[in-house]
Design a protein around this motif. Structure first.
Motif, PDB file in Angstrom:
ATOM      1  N   TYR A   9      78.946  -2.856  54.722  1.00 22.92           N
ATOM      2  CA  TYR A   9      79.938  -1.960  54.129  1.00 22.92           C
ATOM      3  C   TYR A   9      80.972  -2.741  53.321  1.00 22.92           C
ATOM      4  O   TYR A   9      81.349  -2.356  52.211  1.00 22.92           O
ATOM      5  CB  TYR A   9      80.644  -1.155  55.230  1.00 22.92           C
ATOM      6  N   TYR A  31      82.385   3.793  51.967  1.00 15.72           N
ATOM      7  CA  TYR A  31      83.424   3.128  52.752  1.00 15.72           C
ATOM      8  C   TYR A  31      83.883   1.847  52.061  1.00 15.72           C
ATOM      9  O   TYR A  31      85.088   1.555  51.998  1.00 15.72           O
ATOM     10  CB  TYR A  31      82.901   2.820  54.158  1.00 15.72           C
ATOM     11  N   ASN A  54      91.390   2.095  58.749  1.00 14.79           N
ATOM     12  CA  ASN A  54      90.933   2.939  59.852  1.00 14.79           C
ATOM     13  C   ASN A  54      92.105   3.422  60.697  1.00 14.79           C
ATOM     14  O   ASN A  54      92.111   4.562  61.187  1.00 14.79           O
ATOM     15  CB  ASN A  54      89.949   2.164  60.732  1.00 14.79           C
ATOM     16  N   TRP A 100      83.721   0.273  60.151  1.00 14.79           N
ATOM     17  CA  TRP A 100      82.661   1.149  59.680  1.00 14.79           C
ATOM     18  C   TRP A 100      83.248   2.540  59.460  1.00 14.79           C
ATOM     19  O   TRP A 100      84.389   2.804  59.833  1.00 14.79           O
ATOM     20  CB  TRP A 100      81.471   1.150  60.630  1.00 14.79           C
ATOM     21  N   PRO A 101      82.510   3.472  58.849  1.00 11.98           N
ATOM     22  CA  PRO A 101      83.108   4.738  58.395  1.00 11.98           C
ATOM     23  C   PRO A 101      83.236   5.824  59.450  1.00 11.98           C
ATOM     24  O   PRO A 101      83.508   6.979  59.092  1.00 11.98           O
ATOM     25  CB  PRO A 101      82.154   5.171  57.277  1.00 11.98           C
ATOM     26  N   GLU A 102      83.090   5.516  60.736  1.00  9.99           N
ATOM     27  CA  GLU A 102      83.143   6.557  61.767  1.00  9.99           C
ATOM     28  C   GLU A 102      84.479   7.303  61.758  1.00  9.99           C
ATOM     29  O   GLU A 102      84.521   8.528  61.909  1.00  9.99           O
ATOM     30  CB  GLU A 102      82.892   5.946  63.143  1.00  9.99           C
ATOM     31  N   ALA A 104      86.498   7.723  59.277  1.00  9.86           N
ATOM     32  CA  ALA A 104      86.537   8.570  58.084  1.00  9.86           C
ATOM     33  C   ALA A 104      85.728   9.850  58.296  1.00  9.86           C
ATOM     34  O   ALA A 104      86.092  10.917  57.775  1.00  9.86           O
ATOM     35  CB  ALA A 104      86.005   7.794  56.876  1.00  9.86           C
ATOM     36  N   SER A 131      81.733  12.866  49.910  1.00  8.32           N
ATOM     37  CA  SER A 131      81.630  12.098  51.159  1.00  8.32           C
ATOM     38  C   SER A 131      80.207  11.733  51.524  1.00  8.32           C
ATOM     39  O   SER A 131      79.994  10.939  52.445  1.00  8.32           O
ATOM     40  CB  SER A 131      82.281  12.886  52.309  1.00  8.32           C
ATOM     41  N   LEU A 134      79.515   8.198  52.018  1.00  9.02           N
ATOM     42  CA  LEU A 134      79.952   7.470  53.217  1.00  9.02           C
ATOM     43  C   LEU A 134      78.794   7.154  54.148  1.00  9.02           C
ATOM     44  O   LEU A 134      78.695   6.039  54.674  1.00  9.02           O
ATOM     45  CB  LEU A 134      80.993   8.294  53.980  1.00  9.02           C
ATOM     46  N   HIS A 135      77.948   8.142  54.396  1.00  5.09           N
ATOM     47  CA  HIS A 135      76.884   7.953  55.395  1.00  5.09           C
ATOM     48  C   HIS A 135      75.843   9.062  55.250  1.00  5.09           C
ATOM     49  O   HIS A 135      76.198  10.206  54.899  1.00  5.09           O
ATOM     50  CB  HIS A 135      77.478   7.990  56.814  1.00  5.09           C
TER      51      HIS A 135
END
Length: 479
Positions: A9, A31, A54, A100-102, A104, A131, A134-135
């Motif tokens: 990331y 991210y 974060n 990490w993007p959790e 977000a 978004s 992001l994931h």
């Protein structure tokens, strides 16, 4: 953190300032783009910037969670409790400590929920569409929004916001070559481990116990209200997207040999706080009856049984960062799957039964589990961080004129990603020296014993917390 996700990331932020982007990145760029203003910082400082980002997102989540509880008609004390619970739950209190993007994703779920309840469908579509970068999990959020938009007759407004945003996100994936091709191929084949139903139910068990039954209550209440529309549109959205995540997570986790994959918390973790807010509001409104208890209890009992039955199919050591919400339970029972699943079942059934009389017991147990898990998890991450810091020191010894650093298969697979973070301006290549493969340059990271029989090879330095070091490989090669 010694996991590929983190440095992958952050590599996107470094790429904006001339860093070499890994080929077939397999991790979405959103991210890293959020961290773009800090991409020129050294690897360790960029990582710190990610944790600060974060932290800000986690603080925003606390406010948004309180706003959502207020929207559901929770009394003032429950609104405050929801905010405190959001701050305490490991999905934020610990998850925000990992780059990490959790965090977000939690903010996205809460923000979109509030936008729906304010009838801001176009904005919700645009935010969720962007978004996607992001994931891959955002796809279940888009699908759930589409479903609810149809039932709420807001499909046109949603599509006006979502369509250009999805196209823009797709362009970002194309530019960074981060389409999840390898993941899609892997998802098409399931190994010999647990089947998709087992891993799906294991996620449910983890979500339920990790929130003292409140998220499970929120899920059932909101899911049952989709047809009756007795709850705001955000409730339907959260229930539908959580169901989609359980199904998707169950599929992609199936076949793994790791113990944590049958009680996996990371994928469904972002839904814990939003659904807990729904559940607490439902308890305060007296919406939990025997039917609700049955709808929560039956799948939880089945989940515990199937999880315990799969104990012989999973033998690899679990990763604590994937089981944050029940960290204290895993620690208490020494990672024994049978006892962890049994404890999770007992917590859920006890709290759901008690919720018919009021929120006191579920809220109390939620706080105890969250606080204890946060302490246990932070202690673990502190130790993991110290180990990772001691596994990449030799990166400082790589000469500035080196354009490619080789990494032998004798090192841990994540080691190359740690070096990428510290040396983003050069190429990194995985090689197998024992099979006769040649490194891409004069320097190679390998086990301290790998090249001892290569007379001209020179071990420049070793890592204090690892069994590998930096070797200078002879130009003529090894016999």
């Amino acid at each position: 953190m010694a996991v590929p996700d983190v440095s992958a990331y952050l590599a996107v932020a470094q790429w904006l300032y001339g860093g070499v982007l890994p080929e077939n990145l397999a991790f979405y760029p959103g991210y890293g783009l959020l961290l773009g203003p800090f991409g020129s910082l050294p690897g360790a400082d960029l990582h710190t910037a990610a944790l600060l980002l974060n932290g800000g997102l986690a603080a925003l989540c606390v406010l948004l969670a309180a706003g959502l509880a207020e929207r559901y008609g929770a009394p003032q004390w429950a609104i405050v409790a929801t905010a405190i619970g959001a701050a305490l739950h490991p999905s934020l209190s610990v998850g925000s400590r990992i780059a990490w993007p959790e965090t977000a994703l939690v903010a996205l779920l809460l923000l979109v929920s509030l936008l729906l309840d304010r009838d801001k469908w176009m904005i919700a579509g645009a935010v969720s569409g962007l978004s996607i970068a992001l994931h891959p999990r955002i796809l279940v959020i888009i699908a759930a929004l589409l479903l609810v938009a149809i039932t709420e007759r807001r499909i046109t407004r949603f599509l006006w916001g979502a369509t250009p945003a999805v196209i823009a996100a797709g362009l970002l994936l194309q530019i960074t070559d981060s389409w999840p091709t390898a993941r899609l191929v892997a998802a098409r084949t399931i190994g010999v481990g647990p089947d998709p139903l087992t891993t799906l139910l294991g996620q449910w068990l983890t979500l339920s116990a990790g929130t003292a039954g409140l998220a499970a209550v929120g899920f059932v209440v909101a899911l049952r209200a989709i047809r009756s529309r007795s709850w705001p549109a955000s409730g339907s959205f959260l229930a539908a997207s959580a169901l989609g995540m359980l199904i998707l997570g169950g599929w992609v986790l199936a076949g793994s040999a790791r113990i944590d994959t049958v009680m996996y918390g990371r994928y469904i973790g972002p839904w814990a706080i939003p659904l807990t807010g729904v559940g607490l509001a439902a308890v305060c409104r007296g919406a939990v009856n025997r039917r609700t208890m049955v709808w929560v209890s039956i799948p939880t009992v089945i989940a515990a049984i199937t999880t315990i039955a799969a104990r012989d199919e999973v033998i690899a050591k679990p990763r604590q960062i994937m089981t944050l919400s029940l960290g204290v339970v895993w620690e208490l029972f020494d990672e024994n799957l049978v006892w962890v699943a049994t404890a999770a079942l007992a917590i859920t059934l006890l709290c759901v039964a008690a919720s018919q009389r009021g929120p006191t017991l579920p809220v109390t147990l939620f706080a105890l589990i969250a606080i204890a898990s946060t302490v246990v998890n932070h202690d673990h991450l502190h130790e993991v961080g110290k180990i990772a810091d001691g596994q990449v020191n030799t990166a400082d010894l790589v000469p500035n004129d080196v354009v490619c650093l080789a990494h032998d298969s004798s090192t841990k697979s994540y080691a190359m990603w740690l070096y990428r973070l510290e040396l983003p301006d050069i190429h990194h290549q995985r090689v197998n020296l024992s099979a006769g493969e040649q490194p891409c340059g004069q320097y190679v990271v390998a086990d301290t014993k790998t090249l001892v029989h290569c007379g001209d090879a020179e071990l420049t330095a070793t890592e204090p917390r690892a069994n590998w070091g930096l070797w200078k490989y002879p130009q003529q090669g090894c016999d």
